[in-house]
Design a protein around this motif. Structure first.
Motif, short mmCIF file in Angstrom:
data_model
loop_
_atom_site.label_atom_id
_atom_site.label_comp_id
_atom_site.label_asym_id
_atom_site.label_seq_id
_atom_site.Cartn_x
_atom_site.Cartn_y
_atom_site.Cartn_z
N CYS A 291 0.85 -1.20 0.00
CA CYS A 291 0.00 0.00 0.00
C CYS A 291 0.88 1.24 0.00
O CYS A 291 1.83 1.35 0.78
N CYS B 158 -6.41 -3.68 3.37
CA CYS B 158 -6.18 -2.24 3.49
C CYS B 158 -7.04 -1.49 2.48
O CYS B 158 -7.13 -1.85 1.32
N ILE C 246 0.13 4.10 0.99
CA ILE C 246 -0.19 5.00 2.10
C ILE C 246 0.34 4.47 3.42
O ILE C 246 1.07 5.16 4.13
N CYS C 247 -0.03 3.22 3.75
CA CYS C 247 0.36 2.67 5.06
C CYS C 247 1.36 1.54 4.96
O CYS C 247 1.74 0.96 5.98
N ASN C 248 1.76 1.17 3.73
CA ASN C 248 2.75 0.12 3.48
C ASN C 248 2.26 -1.27 3.88
O ASN C 248 3.06 -2.17 4.13
N ALA C 249 0.95 -1.48 3.94
CA ALA C 249 0.42 -2.80 4.23
C ALA C 249 0.68 -3.73 3.05
O ALA C 249 0.81 -3.27 1.90
N ARG D 48 -8.10 7.32 -0.27
CA ARG D 48 -7.37 8.49 -0.72
C ARG D 48 -7.74 8.85 -2.16
O ARG D 48 -7.76 10.02 -2.53
N CYS E 11 -6.72 2.05 2.34
CA CYS E 11 -6.15 3.40 2.33
C CYS E 11 -6.15 4.01 0.93
O CYS E 11 -6.56 5.15 0.73
#
Length: 226
Positions: A7, A18, A9-12, A24, A20
């Motif tokens: 991801c 996720c 955004i959150c690096n999931a 966004r 995100c």
């Protein structure tokens, strides 16, 4: 090796639950719509409202004119009405005839008011239909998918889209530098320096070293060590 990216955004991990990026994206789309369409939508809205209001008021005025004409024709058909108006409400006729005529005139005026109110209500209730009609006249044109402006937007032509590990871009950069050196007649950078410089540009700035933890610096001169 799994090449799917995490991801942004959150690096999931790529296959996690996720949301995100989608959230966004919705925010970015909403903001882009506001920037691109807010002024245009306001212009369209003003145009539609102005034409809808003009149509509704025009239709109401025509209904009111027709109703007032019918009202006037009805009054003129009443017995003694012409004499009544000629003598400003005090004609030389029997008082019972005057009372009956006044009652008929009063009822006609009340009926006219009820009719005008009904016409206005009917006109106003047509606003949704009229607004839909004028909005349908507004044309929104999408460009063709084959248009050069769609296939090659300026940010993609400028290299914005796919920097990554594009070695062709590195070759182009070397060629441009070489041509610039030849034009200017300067020595410039060697090829290995060009690769190093461009590579650093593609990778981003070098990492900042982390200072030692727990007082790892040597003591300044003139101090005692304990």
């Amino acid at each position: 090796m799994d090449a799917a990216p995490n991801c942004a955004i959150c690096n999931a991990p790529a296959y996690s639950e996720c949301s995100c990026e989608s959230e966004r994206l919705q925010i970015a789309v909403h903001q882009a719509e506001q920037r691109a369409m807010e002024a245009r939508l306001a212009e369209i809205r003003d145009w539609v409202i102005a034409h809808a209001r003009m149509h509704i008021l025009g239709a109401f005025e025509r209904l009111k004119t027709t109703r007032k004409q019918a009202h006037s024709a009805y009054l003129a058909s009443l017995p003694y009405y012409t004499v009544y108006m000629q003598y400003s409400g005090h004609p030389p006729i029997h008082p019972m005839a005057i009372a009956q005529l006044q009652a008929q005139i009063g009822e006609a005026h009340a009926e006219l008011k009820r009719g005008i109110d009904a016409d206005w209500r009917a006109s106003v209730l047509r606003y949704p239909e009229v607004l839909d009609y004028f909005y349908s006249l507004v044309e929104v044109r999408m460009p063709s998918d084959r248009s050069p402006r769609v296939r090659e937007p300026p940010f993609a032509v400028a290299g914005y889209a796919d920097r990554g590990y594009d070695h062709s871009r590195l070759e182009k950069e070397m060629k441009k530098r070489k041509q610039r050196r030849e034009r200017e007649g300067s020595v410039g950078l060697r090829e290995d320096q060009v690769y190093s410089a461009v590579g650093r540009h593609l990778r981003g700035p070098p990492p900042v070293p982390t200072p030692p933890v727990g007082g790892g610096y040597p003591p300044p001169p003139g101090r005692y060590n304990y």
